[in-house]
Structure formats: structure tokens, C-alpha cells
Scaffold this motif. Structure first.
Motif, short mmCIF file in Angstrom:
data_model
loop_
_atom_site.label_atom_id
_atom_site.label_comp_id
_atom_site.label_asym_id
_atom_site.label_seq_id
_atom_site.Cartn_x
_atom_site.Cartn_y
_atom_site.Cartn_z
N ALA B 30 6.90 11.79 4.71
CA ALA B 30 7.75 11.57 3.65
C ALA B 30 7.61 10.52 2.95
CB ALA B 30 8.81 11.98 4.12
N ASP B 31 6.88 9.58 2.98
CA ASP B 31 6.80 7.61 2.05
C ASP B 31 5.84 7.99 1.32
OD1 ASP B 31 5.09 8.53 4.38
OD2 ASP B 31 4.27 6.39 4.16
N LEU B 32 5.23 9.66 1.74
CA LEU B 32 3.87 10.08 0.85
C LEU B 32 3.78 10.90 0.16
CD1 LEU B 32 0.64 10.09 2.98
CD2 LEU B 32 0.84 8.32 1.62
N ARG B 33 5.18 11.07 -0.84
CA ARG B 33 5.58 11.80 -1.61
C ARG B 33 5.56 10.87 -3.20
NH1 ARG B 33 11.55 14.17 -2.30
NH2 ARG B 33 12.25 11.73 -2.71
N GLY B 34 5.53 9.77 -3.37
CA GLY B 34 5.49 8.89 -4.66
C GLY B 34 4.18 9.21 -4.99
N THR B 35 3.06 8.87 -3.99
CA THR B 35 1.87 8.80 -4.51
C THR B 35 1.35 10.02 -4.39
OG1 THR B 35 1.82 7.40 -1.61
CG2 THR B 35 -0.02 7.51 -3.14
N ALA B 36 1.42 10.86 -3.72
CA ALA B 36 0.90 12.70 -4.34
C ALA B 36 0.99 13.17 -5.69
CB ALA B 36 1.32 12.89 -3.09
N ARG B 37 2.74 13.15 -5.63
CA ARG B 37 2.60 13.12 -7.00
C ARG B 37 2.73 12.26 -8.40
NH1 ARG B 37 9.44 14.23 -6.43
NH2 ARG B 37 9.41 16.40 -5.60
N LEU B 38 2.00 11.35 -7.91
CA LEU B 38 1.43 10.17 -8.82
C LEU B 38 0.23 10.37 -8.83
CD1 LEU B 38 1.69 7.30 -10.34
CD2 LEU B 38 0.73 6.21 -8.51
N PHE B 39 -0.32 10.84 -8.57
CA PHE B 39 -1.93 10.69 -8.70
C PHE B 39 -2.03 12.51 -9.17
CE2 PHE B 39 -2.81 7.51 -6.09
CZ PHE B 39 -3.91 7.22 -6.15
N THR B 40 -1.63 13.51 -8.50
CA THR B 40 -0.64 14.57 -9.55
C THR B 40 -1.22 14.08 -10.92
OG1 THR B 40 -0.51 15.71 -7.60
CG2 THR B 40 -0.18 17.19 -9.39
N GLY B 41 -0.06 13.53 -11.49
CA GLY B 41 0.46 12.59 -12.92
C GLY B 41 -0.53 12.31 -13.38
N LEU B 42 -1.06 11.87 -12.73
CA LEU B 42 -2.40 11.48 -13.44
C LEU B 42 -3.66 12.26 -13.93
CD1 LEU B 42 -3.35 7.98 -11.26
CD2 LEU B 42 -2.59 8.51 -13.72
N LEU B 43 -4.14 13.44 -12.77
CA LEU B 43 -4.78 14.41 -13.10
C LEU B 43 -4.57 14.75 -14.24
CD1 LEU B 43 -6.77 16.14 -11.51
CD2 LEU B 43 -5.37 17.63 -10.51
N THR B 44 -3.39 14.94 -13.89
CA THR B 44 -2.60 15.58 -15.37
C THR B 44 -3.46 14.95 -16.82
OG1 THR B 44 -0.84 16.63 -13.80
CG2 THR B 44 -1.40 17.31 -16.03
N LEU B 45 -2.70 14.26 -16.15
CA LEU B 45 -2.57 12.98 -18.04
C LEU B 45 -4.29 13.33 -18.40
CD1 LEU B 45 -0.76 11.58 -18.78
CD2 LEU B 45 -1.15 9.17 -18.04
N ALA B 46 -5.13 12.61 -17.09
CA ALA B 46 -6.24 12.54 -17.55
C ALA B 46 -6.97 13.80 -18.21
CB ALA B 46 -7.25 12.76 -16.01
N VAL B 47 -6.77 15.25 -17.13
CA VAL B 47 -7.58 16.67 -18.02
C VAL B 47 -6.48 16.68 -19.61
CG1 VAL B 47 -7.59 18.91 -17.34
CG2 VAL B 47 -8.45 17.26 -16.00
N VAL B 48 -5.60 16.60 -19.50
CA VAL B 48 -4.68 16.72 -20.92
C VAL B 48 -5.55 16.13 -21.72
CG1 VAL B 48 -2.96 17.06 -21.97
CG2 VAL B 48 -2.76 18.02 -20.37
N GLY B 49 -5.93 14.63 -21.31
CA GLY B 49 -6.72 14.07 -22.08
C GLY B 49 -8.01 14.01 -22.84
N ALA B 50 -8.64 14.72 -21.56
CA ALA B 50 -9.79 14.78 -22.18
C ALA B 50 -10.02 15.71 -23.08
CB ALA B 50 -10.37 15.67 -20.80
N SER B 51 -9.15 17.51 -22.72
CA SER B 51 -8.34 18.38 -23.47
C SER B 51 -8.17 17.99 -25.32
CB SER B 51 -7.76 19.06 -23.05
OG SER B 51 -8.09 20.34 -22.29
#
Lengths: 139, 779
Positions: B30-51
Motif C-alpha cells: 500500500a505504500d506504493l499508492r502515491g508512486t502509482a498515482r504520481l506516474f499515472t498523473g505524469l502520464l496524463t500530463l505528458a499525453v495531454v501536453g502532447a495533444s
């Protein structure tokens, strides 16, 4: 509820063997019927893709593909007619009820239909017009 | 490497990191929750940024990008300019990728307090990984070595406001179909085969509504703009969106069944997995170039085939592998076997949806199937296959839809049903009588109309009963009424469509369908803001005493030289009058003796037959260097009245001062021809013929002609109304299920039932049973 119990007893032994309930038997039956009907229906509508030479010998529904060989014109019955030629040099006259929208830009045509031996024309009920345009797509 | 590619690569890197983090979280870290969400957020940011970067490039005309050069130009208005984002292959994949990551955020937000988050997000992020990877491979940010001054422009057929609406909605449908898939995989993973139902319902409904709206809008677009007549053509591309929609429909009903009764656990998991695989498979079919000879939509293989095959293989093995692995542990609930039960009705409808999906899917796949060994040549299915084959199952579906909603979950009695069915039966009788008065006597048409009206009426009865329960409960029944209306429209447009081909000579009236059609000429309608040339046809209805001036666009799109035709439609409540111009032949003679010659088209005048072959430039070399006069020769083949064939080359000369001059050339005898005007772009030449008897020129030789397909589309408004009602109903149901799926009760994964006793599970899940509206039972 009584009727259900009766059903269960009646089909119990047979149902147990394959693990299927009457409802499921019904479903299996419907699906089998559907597949049979679909297969029968499809066997009548399959069209092989053949060369123009083969098309002239055939009697069933087929698809031919060729490059546009004439500009195309309306005949007396206002059907759209044109000639196509394939890479072997054989050509065939195609007749279709309507002129496709993008025909004027076409370079090649795939026609599905039957060859009429008596009139020596290919009577198409479906035309697919390919245009030379650069890659474009529609959703 | 430019910013767009950089963003996509960063997104891909985050996307590779996020699923393992979620996976480990699900396994207890469960300690990885922050990491998982962070990278999903980064992914979203990157793809939306590309768009965003892509959109900025489009709006500022950065033609150094291959994609923007291919699909956009400076002439496009802003809305269409924005639409070029998804006008091509790689751009539409970028849109799909963007939607996927954004809906990933919605997923996280919806599940943020639930123990489901890591289980659902792991498979979902594998989906976004595949789509983003394919997007990068498709290369929306590829650049050209030289920057062109202007782009090549958007295909004129796509230059329509629907282009701004239709693809984004369809891609929302494709994207949200991944939701039920992810929930199903999560359910299999945590062995919670009932809890996912409530969560997957809003996603299934959203996907269903969006795919349905996408199909409807596509049909409307084709009808209104492409001149196909009718809204459905069983084209492979249409079919490939229909099949996922059918699976979504089946899943929708399956989830209702499981939610209320706890049955069909395995079936629903399979349907959710299959539904998404169908989305991927249809994408594979439409973008693989396999349909070169089958579909109207021209798609070209862009080297994405192997990625799509890999994508399909990965998700098929993931989904079905998990299902097979857990199969024995999934508890079963014996299906109630009474025929007059809602349970049985839902089951039948699911079966019928799947059967129709199989018929359409297999028919559409025949070109692919025939590539397998055992087939000697490529095989396609004649379009006549689909309608008659689907029709009987469609009929059964409507009958199920008519009776099913009235039934109680377990059992209904014939007697009480009879009571309820009284009013729908009366209404159906009245409709049939009216149909007979309208001379609808074809039994199949009557059968379908009766079934459709009956189904709509029984669902209206259910709505009346449920009225007090609030509008949110009515969604499904509203959609059923929509389907009934749609069916009436389908019967009208498929069985009672009348078509006539007309050849109209200018100003010469012709009668058809009790109306008079007069071609008036080529005009630029004042009402058209784009100032496109159009064929003007006057349609006079002597009965109503009204005149409709039809303008069917017919013009050359300068950029590509493409001929564009749009139909003219007179809209009416009961039927539309549809005019599609297929060809315009200008007047053979603009004035007596003045011929407009089109390449390779023989034209007669006073016994002579002139065929214009081509243009020639005799002093091309000098012209290219800017020296000497411009000389254009028209090569014309002449068949004289005495049967002799000759070739003449009248010339048009433009001297250094821009003054044109032309010398007549002899045809035979006294006759001469003079080249008056040339139009190299359209390959036409205007020739003045003199020295012949012009009194033989017939009045019709001075008139243009058009070839028009006139058709009457009865009931098309029913189809549009049905579509709208159906989608609205879906959205209402979505609202309801979205509310029900929240607030999320945090349940820890239920302990796995022991495989040996699958039938010992409780019949009803206590928390789920409350959803059953008690007042839907037949009293």
C-alpha cells in the motif's frame, strides 16, 4: 413452482450429464439454429474475388477488380456503364444502377455482382471506387 | 526530437512505471499508492501536453509537421482546423490516447476511496500503454525536411461540422469500453465476481451511449452530406463500430441481470472482455488496409498492423487467460427456468444481441477469414446478406423488448399480463389499421411495425407505472421506446424507399412521384456562406401548390481537383425528398456554333463529330524560359459528314502584351474551327465552328443536363427521433448507475470461495438486491 419441480425431475438425468438446465438447452438450441440460419444465408451471399477472365466464365456472384478503362456513361435506361481492365489486359463492361459519388476521381473499381452471358456485361449490384487521392480517411 | 515526441516518450515511460506500482499495491504494498498515482498523473500530463502541443501546431499552421501538412491548410475555418487533429490516422490515435488517459483519471477519482483502485488501474494502464505506444509508432509529430508554404488541406468530404463532433464521440465510446474490461479483469483477479457489476455499469452505459451516438451521427452525416441516401449501408467500417455496440448492449442487460439476481457471472465477465476485444479488433480491421477492396472508406496500411495484432493478442490472452484460470472458482446461481420471467427475457435478449453481433462480425471478417489456409481466393460477403439475416433475430429482440420489461423477476401469470397488454394491443391495432390505409400491405413490414409499436407502447406503460419513482429509473424504458421508433424508421427507409433516376434537360419539366422537376441551371446559392456552385432544381408539388427550390452542391474542390457533390433534402415529418446529383453535363453549345469540348467526349455539330483529345504546347521550351508567346493547341479528332477522319490542331496564342489571338483551321469543305478559350485545369476547350449550317442546331444543344437520383425516404424522422431517445435514455440510466456506484463502500477483497462448492454461494448479494425496483413487478 410445482411445474418447475416436474421439469427438473423430467430432465434431471439428461441435464445432469452435460450439466445443462432446460433454459440452457433452449439457448444452445437457439444458438445452433442461429448459426445454421446464418451459415445458410451466408453461403448464398459469398462472393469470391476473381480475375476478369474467370468472371466471364462464371455464373454466380463474384467480385472483380480492375482499372478504369473508359470514362463511363449513362445508357438508355439511365444505368451507369463503364469498362474496367485488369493487369492481364482483359477488360469487361460493367453496368450499375447508379453512378457512385466519387466516380469522376476514380482510377480503379471493385465490382460485386454477376456476369450476364447474354448481354456480355457484368451486372454489378455493389461498386467500390478507389481514388488516387493521397491517404485520407473517414471515421 | 521535438516537444511532441518528447512528451509522448515521457508519457510512455511513466506508463511503463505505473502498472507495476499498481500491481504491487494490489499485492499488498500500500505504500506504493502515491508512486502509482504520481506516474499515472505524469502520464496524463505528458499525453495531454502532447495533444495541446499538436493542437497549437495545427492552429498556428506549423506545416513542417508531416501530419499537419497532409491534413490541414490555411484556408480552413477554426472549427474545421481543430478537427484536422483527428482527420488522419496518427492524429485520431493521439485523440484516443488522450481520451484514455483522461478517463484513467476519472477512474482513479471514482475509485479513490475504494479498494478496487489498484486492481482496476493495473489492466487499464496496460490499455493506455498499448494505445500510447501505437500513437508514438504512428508518428503524429514526424517532421518534413522542408517547410511547405501551405498544407495539402482536408478532404472536402470531411469538411463538415459533423467532423468536429462525430469522431470525438466515437472515440469516447471506444475508450470507455476499456472500463468494463478493466473491471472484469480486476474482478477475476480479486475473485470478487459480483462487486464489479455496480462499478462497471456506468462505464458500460457511457460506452453504449457514445458508440450509439457515434453510429447515429455517422449515419446522419452520410445521409445529409455524402448523398448515399439512407443512413446505414452495412459498410465494413460501420459494421466494425456496430459489433462493439452490440456487445455493449448485451453486457448492459447482463449486468442488470447479475445486479438483480446474481446470475450470469461468467457470461458477464466474458462479455466485458469480448466487448473490448471487439473494439481493438475493429480498429485493427479498419486501419490495417485489409479492406482495400471492400470498404468505401479508404484506409491505407501505415505499418501499424503488427502493433495492432500484438495489442489484440495481449489483451485476448490476458482477458481469456484470467477467465479460464478463475473459471471454476466463479460461483454459479441456477437460472430461473420459467419462460415468463424477466430473468429469462434478459437472458434471451443477451443471446440475441450476441447472435446479431456474430452475424455482422463474421460477415465483415470474411475478407480476413478467407486469408486463412483452405481458401483459394479472397471472399467477400454481398451486402444483401446482412439485412435479411439479421432481421429475424432483430424481430425476436423487439418481441423480447416488448414483453420482458412487464415481467416480474421470477414469474408472471398470463392472466395479469393480459390485463397490462390491453392498451398496447389496442394501440398496435390502430397503427396496423392506419398502415393498411397507407397501403402498407407487405407482411414483413406490417409484422415489424406491429412489433415496434407494441414494444414502444408496453415500455410506455412501464414508464407510467414507474413515473413516481423519479426520472432516473426510466432510462432503459425510454431507450426501448427509442428502439421502437428507430425500427419504424428502418422499415420505412428500407422497405418503402422509392427511387427514380432522372435525366433532366435544362428548363424541361419531368414528372415523378406526383411532382414536377425542372433543372434551372448551375448557380451559386445566396444562402451558402461557402459560395459553392450548386445544381438548382425546382420541385413543384401540384397537390400542395408549393415549390421547393433545391440546391445540390456540385463543385470542384480546387486544391485537389476533386469533384464534390452534396444532396439536397426536402425535410418532412413523414418522409424526406432526397435529390442526389450524380452528373452535370454542360450545354454542348454555349451559343450556336460555340462548342464546349470536354476531353474524350465526342460532340456533334451539323453532321461533324468533334472529339477533343488533349492540349499541346508546341513551343514549351521557349515558354518555360519566358521567351516567345504562349501557344496552346487543342488536338481534336474530326469525323466529317462524308465519313473521313482527320485530326486538327487549332491554336490559341497569347503574345508578350497578353493579347490573345487565334486562327481558324479548316475542318473540311467550308467548315472551320477556331480555338476560343482553354481551361487546362478542367481539361476543357471552347471552339467556335463556322462555315456550317447552324440552323440544324437543336434548342436542346444549348441546354445543360443533369442526372439526378430522386428518392423518397419515408419514416426517416422516426429513425432520428429513435436514435435521440435511445441515447437520452442511456444517459439517464448512466446518471442513475453512476449515483448508485457511489459512495464507494470500501470492501476488502472477499475471501475466495472454495472451488469445491461453487453452488453454495448465497442466491442474492444482499447489497445488490436493493436495486431491484419492487414496483416493476406485475401486480
Amino acid at each position: 413452482m410445482a411445474s418447475i419441480a416436474v421439469e427438473d425431475i423430467r430432465t434431471g438425468s439428461a441435464g445432469r450429464k452435460l450439466g445443462l438446465k432446460p433454459v440452457q438447452w433452449l439457448m444452445v438450441g437457439i444458438i445452433a439454429l442461429a448459426l445454421g440460419f446464418g451459415g445458410w444465408s451466408m453461403s448464398g451471399s459469398l462472393a469470391r474475388t476473381v480475375t476478369i477472365e474467370e468472371a466471364k466464365q462464371s455464373s454466380g456472384t463474384i467480385q472483380v477488380f480492375g482499372y478504369l478503362y473508359s470514362k463511363g456513361a449513362y445508357d438508355e435506361q439511365l444505368n451507369w456503364t463503364f469498362d474496367i481492365q485488369d493487369s492481364t489486359g482483359a477488360s469487361i463492361k460493367v453496368v450499375h444502377a447508379t453512378k457512385p459519388g466519387n466516380f469522376d476521381d476514380a482510377i480503379s473499381v471493385a465490382a460485386t455482382g454477376k456476369f450476364n452471358q447474354a448481354k456480355n456485361v457484368f451486372e454489378a449490384d455493389q461498386l467500390l471506387v478507389k481514388c488516387p487521392s493521397k491517404y485520407q480517411e473517414q471515421q | 526530437m521535438n516537444v511532441g515526441n518528447l512528451a509522448l516518450v515521457l508519457g510512455l515511460a511513466s506508463n511503463i512505471t505505473a502498472p507495476p506500482a499498481y500491481f504491487l499495491w494490489a499485492q499488498g504494498r500500500a505504500d506504493l499508492r502515491g508512486t502509482a498515482r504520481l506516474f499515472t498523473g505524469l502520464l496524463t500530463l505528458a499525453v495531454v501536453g502532447a495533444s495541446a502541443f499538436h493542437m497549437r501546431n495545427i492552429l498556428t499552421h506549423q506545416f513542417q509537421y508531416e501530419y499537419i501538412n497532409n491534413f490541414s491548410d490555411r484556408s480552413l475555418p477554426t472549427l474545421l482546423l481543430m478537427s484536422t487533429f483527428w482527420g488522419g490516422q496518427s492524429g485520431s490515435l493521439l485523440l484516443w490516447s488522450t481520451w484514455s488517459v483522461l478517463f484513467g483519471l476519472v477512474l482513479i477519482w471514482g475509485l479513490r476511496r475504494s479498494s478496487w483502485e489498484p486492481y482496476v488501474l493495473t489492466p487499464y494502464l496496460l490499455v493506455t500503454l498499448c494505445i500510447t505506444g501505437i500513437t508514438l509508432a504512428a508518428g503524429p509529430f514526424r517532421t518534413l525536411s522542408e517547410t511547405p508554404l501551405d498544407g495539402r488541406g482536408l478532404n472536402p468530404l470531411l469538411q463538415n461540422y459533423w467532423m468536429a463532433i462525430h469522431p470525438p464521440i466515437l472515440f469516447t465510446g471506444f475508450t470507455t469500453m476499456a472500463g468494463p474490461f478493466a473491471f472484469a479483469v480486476a474482478a477475476l483477479w480479486r475473485r470478487d465476481y459480483d462487486g464489479w457489476v455496480r462499478l462497471a455499469q456506468p462505464w458500460t452505459l457511457l460506452a453504449w451511449a457514445c458508440l450509439g451516438a457515434g453510429l447515429a451521427l455517422g449515419g446522419f452525416w452520410a445521409y445529409e452530406s455524402l448523398g448515399w441516401g439512407g443512413f446505414w449501408g452495412w459498410d465494413p467500417v460501420e459494421n466494425s463500430s456496430l459489433v462493439p455496440w452490440l456487445f455493449a448492449s448485451a453486457l448492459l442487460h447482463g449486468l442488470v441481470l447479475q445486479g438483480a439476481r446474481g446470475s450470469l457471472k461468467r457470461g458477464n465477465l466474458a462479455l466485458a472482455i469480448l466487448g473490448y476485444l471487439m473494439v481493438v479488433y475493429s480498429t485493427f480491421l479498419t486501419r490495417s488496409g485489409l479492406w482495400g477492396q471492400v470498404s468505401i472508406h479508404s484506409f491505407v496500411e501505415l505499418g501499424l498492423m503488427r502493433y495492432l495484432v500484438a495489442y489484440l493478442a495481449v489483451f485476448a490472452s490476458l482477458g481469456f487467460g484470467m477467465l479460464a484460470w478463475r473459471w471454476q472458482t466463479i460461483g454459479r446461481r441456477v437460472l430461473y427456468s420459467h419462460v415468463l420471467s424477466r430473468e429469462f427475457g434478459l437472458l434471451i435478449s443477451i443471446g440475441l444481441f450476441v447472435i446479431i453481433a456474430l452475424i455482422v462480425g463474421i460477415g465483415t471478417s470474411m475478407p480476413v477469414i478467407s486469408m486463412l489456409p483452405g481458401f483459394t481466393s479472397q471472399v467477400i460477403v454481398d451486402l444483401g446478406f446482412y439485412g435479411p439475416t439479421v432481421a429475424p433475430f432483430g424481430f425476436l429482440l423487439v418481441v423480447t423488448m416488448a414483453v420482458g420489461p412487464l415481467l416480474g423477476w421470477q414469474r408472471s401469470k398470463y392472466g395479469s399480463l393480459r390485463n397490462v397488454l390491453k392498451w398496447p394491443a389496442i394501440l398496435t391495432g390502430i397503427t396496423l389499421f392506419a398502415a393498411l390505409l397507407l397501403n402498407i400491405i407487405y407482411p414483413v413490414a406490417l409484422l415489424f411495425i406491429a412489433a415496434a409499436v407494441f414494444a414502444a407502447a408496453t415500455n410506455a406503460v412501464v414508464i407510467r407505472r414507474l413515473w413516481r419513482a423519479g426520472p432516473l429509473k426510466l432510462g432503459g424504458y425510454l431507450s426501448h421506446i427509442g428502439v421502437g421508433l428507430l425500427l419504424v424508421g428502418i422499415v420505412g427507409t428500407s422497405l418503402y424507399k422509392q427511387t427514380a433516376a432522372l435525366q433532366l434537360t435544362q428548363d424541361t419539366p419531368q414528372q415523378v412521384f406526383g411532382r414536377q422537376f425542372v433543372f434551372r441551371g448551375m448557380v451559386v446559392p445566396e444562402a451558402d456562406p461557402l459560395k459553392r456552385r450548386a445544381v438548382e432544381i425546382e420541385v413543384i408539388d401540384p397537390q400542395a401548390g408549393s415549390t421547393w427550390t433545391a440546391h445540390a452542391s456540385y463543385y470542384i474542390f480546387e486544391k485537389t481537383g476533386q469533384l464534390v457533390q452534396h444532396p439536397a433534402i426536402e425535410s418532412g415529418l413523414w418522409s424526406d425528398l432526397y435529390l442526389a446529383v450524380s452528373q452535370y453535363d454542360p450545354a454542348p453549345q454555349l451559343a450556336p456554333g460555340l462548342l464546349q469540348l470536354i476531353r474524350e467526349t465526342p460532340q456533334a455539330i451539323a453532321g461533324y463529330l468533334l472529339t477533343f483529345k488533349q492540349f499541346e504546347l508546341p513551343n514549351r521550351e521557349a515558354m518555360l524560359q519566358g521567351q516567345g508567346p504562349v501557344v496552346v493547341e487543342a488536338v481534336i479528332e474530326v469525323l466529317a459528314p462524308d465519313g473521313t477522319l482527320s485530326v486538327v490542331k487549332p491554336a490559341l496564342r497569347v503574345d508578350e502584351n497578353g493579347v490573345p489571338s487565334s486562327e481558324p483551321v479548316k475542318l473540311s469543305g467550308e467548315a472551320t474551327a477556331l480555338l476560343a478559350l482553354v481551361d487546362p485545369a478542367r481539361q476543357t476547350a471552347i471552339v467556335k465552328v463556322a462555315g456550317v449550317d447552324l440552323s440544324t442546331v437543336k434548342p436542346d444543344d444549348l441546354k445543360g443536363r443533369v442526372f439526378v437520383e430522386v428518392s423518397r425516404e419515408p419514416g426517416i424522422k422516426f429513425a432520428w427521433g429513435g436514435f435521440i431517445l435511445g441515447v437520452l435514455g442511456g444517459l439517464l440510466a448512466l446518471l442513475r448507475r453512476w449515483r448508485e456506484s457511489r459512495p464507494m463502500v470500501d470492501v476488502l477483497p472477499t475471501p475466495a470461495p472454495t472451488p469445491g462448492s461453487p453452488n453454495n454461494r448465497p442466491l442474492l448479494q444482499p447489497g445488490v438486491a436493493q436495486i431491484v425496483p419492487a414496483n416493476t413487478e406485475v401486480p
